[in-house]
Design a protein around this motif. Structure first.
Motif, PDB file in Angstrom:
ATOM      1  N   ARG A  64       0.336  -1.718  -0.273  1.00 22.77           N
ATOM      2  CA  ARG A  64       0.227   0.427   0.208  1.00 22.77           C
ATOM      3  C   ARG A  64       0.842   1.504  -0.180  1.00 22.77           C
ATOM      4  O   ARG A  64       0.536   2.557  -0.756  1.00 22.77           O
ATOM      5  N   TRP A  65       1.844   1.191   0.614  1.00 24.64           N
ATOM      6  CA  TRP A  65       3.143   2.715   0.810  1.00 24.64           C
ATOM      7  C   TRP A  65       3.612   2.381  -0.431  1.00 24.64           C
ATOM      8  O   TRP A  65       4.046   4.024  -1.329  1.00 24.64           O
ATOM      9  N   GLY A  66       3.691   1.556  -1.152  1.00 22.80           N
ATOM     10  CA  GLY A  66       4.923   1.484  -2.258  1.00 22.80           C
ATOM     11  C   GLY A  66       4.457   1.688  -3.382  1.00 22.80           C
ATOM     12  O   GLY A  66       4.127   2.954  -3.978  1.00 22.80           O
ATOM     13  N   GLN A  67       2.531   2.157  -2.823  1.00 21.15           N
ATOM     14  CA  GLN A  67       1.750   2.895  -4.843  1.00 21.15           C
ATOM     15  C   GLN A  67       1.039   4.394  -3.972  1.00 21.15           C
ATOM     16  O   GLN A  67       1.494   5.004  -5.383  1.00 21.15           O
ATOM     17  N   PHE A  68       1.347   4.523  -2.993  1.00 23.96           N
ATOM     18  CA  PHE A  68       2.044   6.041  -3.105  1.00 23.96           C
ATOM     19  C   PHE A  68       2.793   6.639  -3.053  1.00 23.96           C
ATOM     20  O   PHE A  68       3.136   7.813  -3.441  1.00 23.96           O
ATOM     21  N   PHE A  69       4.318   5.620  -2.693  1.00 26.77           N
ATOM     22  CA  PHE A  69       5.588   6.319  -2.911  1.00 26.77           C
ATOM     23  C   PHE A  69       5.440   6.286  -4.671  1.00 26.77           C
ATOM     24  O   PHE A  69       6.748   7.680  -5.184  1.00 26.77           O
ATOM     25  N   ARG A  70       5.399   5.188  -5.904  1.00 26.56           N
ATOM     26  CA  ARG A  70       5.243   4.924  -6.879  1.00 26.56           C
ATOM     27  C   ARG A  70       4.205   6.923  -6.880  1.00 26.56           C
ATOM     28  O   ARG A  70       4.968   7.435  -8.378  1.00 26.56           O
ATOM     29  N   LYS A  71       3.647   6.512  -7.169  1.00 24.80           N
ATOM     30  CA  LYS A  71       2.723   7.829  -7.445  1.00 24.80           C
ATOM     31  C   LYS A  71       3.119   9.302  -7.322  1.00 24.80           C
ATOM     32  O   LYS A  71       3.175  10.060  -8.473  1.00 24.80           O
ATOM     33  N   TYR A  72       4.150   9.829  -6.476  1.00 25.91           N
ATOM     34  CA  TYR A  72       4.056  10.615  -6.174  1.00 25.91           C
ATOM     35  C   TYR A  72       6.298  10.758  -6.197  1.00 25.91           C
ATOM     36  O   TYR A  72       7.207  11.750  -6.115  1.00 25.91           O
ATOM     37  N   TRP A  73       6.682   9.081  -6.973  1.00 29.81           N
ATOM     38  CA  TRP A  73       7.944   9.444  -7.201  1.00 29.81           C
ATOM     39  C   TRP A  73       9.171   8.954  -6.632  1.00 29.81           C
ATOM     40  O   TRP A  73      10.456   9.339  -6.345  1.00 29.81           O
ATOM     41  N   PHE A  74       8.438   9.357  -5.273  1.00 20.70           N
ATOM     42  CA  PHE A  74       9.483   8.931  -3.799  1.00 20.70           C
ATOM     43  C   PHE A  74      11.119   7.304  -3.892  1.00 20.70           C
ATOM     44  O   PHE A  74      11.836   7.642  -3.524  1.00 20.70           O
ATOM     45  N   ASP A  75       9.602   6.890  -4.654  1.00 21.15           N
ATOM     46  CA  ASP A  75      10.398   5.293  -4.789  1.00 21.15           C
ATOM     47  C   ASP A  75      11.658   5.471  -5.557  1.00 21.15           C
ATOM     48  O   ASP A  75      12.765   4.455  -5.511  1.00 21.15           O
TER      49      ASP A  75
END
Length: 377
Positions: free
Chosen positions: A269-280
């Motif tokens: 779930r947090w991975g989806q958030f990170f990807r949305k805003y390019w944090f990953d």
């Protein structure tokens, strides 16, 4: 069943030891048959129907298990083609070792059917019975104890000493990734009556246990300049062992509009958030400092994805370093086909004016990201 007296009836050329072995094998086979029948009867019609879609559960070549112990009797006295374990894999202390034993017990193309109570199943069951506030507290506590604690190297031994490896929290992605890492191919998985049943086929021998990285930052093998494989760093957005499922997920769901695996159940779930805003993507600064990536450039791709590109794009791509910010972000062309065209446009422009092109693409991409016009996935 044969009696012990049959040991005295030696056939020509047989030793006492050979006859004793025959007697033991006969007893084992008869005990297995009785146990198998009781296990099958204990299964629901839905589970039996699902298993019968892949194996003939009444066949003598199918061995049923009601525990998670791979003992020496597996395969003794009968030709085993398939193994079914009706006990959930959550209670196995050393899952990879167990799967390797299963692998060794099966012939090539042998079938194994197992099951797991996934974390999502447990969460649904928990939230059915209690108030929402209490559920969230219990869930958080259990998440820390059963999901975070065993992933911390300094605390892992203590966790397994206390729990004996039982009631483990496992995601579907982790279980399927483990089976692939242990020499199996996934045939199918399906949720039935609160458990996920999976059918896998042995495709190769395994001689060592693969350990995944649980670190928040990890490295992936990607195609770099001149076709050389490089390690690209990212923040973990997927469950452990997900790297073994790349080909399976693509085969199952194909690619989405952004050219990434569609309906990717490996994402947290947090991975989806990170990807949305390019944090990953932030750890790729390490690659920039190492000199094998640029801030702007063609997207670093796996060898599998690279091989699927048109030949002209492949030839041009390896002339440039990959970049943290791919061209489609600046040109707002996230569709899979547009993505490839965006790289063609970028590479042609960069060939004519390298520095100015990267400068323009960087600020265009920054605007598109901050304005929400485009996301990483």
């Amino acid at each position: 069943m044969r009696s012990v007296e049959s040991i005295g009836a030696l056939r020509v050329g047989q030793s006492v030891e050979q006859v004793q072995n025959e007697l033991v094998n006969s007893v084992v086979v008869e005990n297995i048959s009785a146990s198998k029948e009781s296990i099958i009867l204990s299964l629901s019609d839905q589970v039996r129907k699902y298993m019968n879609q892949h194996i003939a559960i009444d066949s003598e070549s199918v061995r049923f298990m009601s525990d998670n112990v791979m003992d020496a009797s597996i395969g003794r006295g009968q030709q085993i083609r398939s193994i079914v374990n009706v006990q959930q894999i959550n209670n196995v202390r050393y899952i990879n070792k167990y799967l390797i034993k299963v692998n060794k017990a099966l012939p090539d193309a042998g079938i194994y059917v197992g099951c797991v109570e996934s974390t999502s199943n447990r969460k649904r069951n928990l939230f059915k019975r209690k108030t929402q506030f209490l559920c969230h507290l219990i869930w958080l506590f259990n998440f820390i104890i059963h999901r975070v604690w065993p992933k911390v190297p300094s605390l892992r031994k203590l966790y397994f000493f206390i729990t004996k490896g039982k009631y483990r929290w496992l995601t579907i992605a982790e279980v399927l990734g483990r089976v692939v890492s242990c020499g199996f191919e996934i045939i199918e998985f399906k949720e039935i009556e609160g458990k996920v049943y999976f059918v896998i086929m042995k495709t190769s021998e395994v001689f060592s246990i693969k350990q995944p990285s649980y670190a928040p930052v990890f490295a992936m093998q990607r195609v770099g300049k001149h076709g050389k494989m490089i390690k690209v760093y990212k923040i973990r957005t997927m469950h452990p062992y997900s790297e073994y499922l790349q080909d399976y997920v693509i085969r199952l769901n194909g690619y989405n509009a952004q050219g990434k695996p569609a309906n990717d159940f490996r994402l947290t779930r947090w991975g989806q958030f990170f990807r949305k805003y390019w944090f990953d993507e932030l750890p790729q600064i390490i690659n920039v400092l190492k000199g094998n990536m640029n801030i702007v450039g063609v997207r670093p791709l796996s060898q599998t994805r690279f091989n699927e590109l048109p030949e002209d794009v492949q030839k041009k791509r390896i002339l440039f370093k990959p970049g943290c910010i791919p061209p489609y972000v600046a040109l707002n062309m996230p569709d899979n086909e547009q993505n490839i065209e965006a790289e063609r446009i970028y590479m042609n422009e960069k060939h004519r004016s390298p520095i100015l092109t990267d400068f323009r693409y960087f600020f265009k991409a920054l605007y598109n990201i901050l304005s929400g016009r485009i996301s990483s996935s």
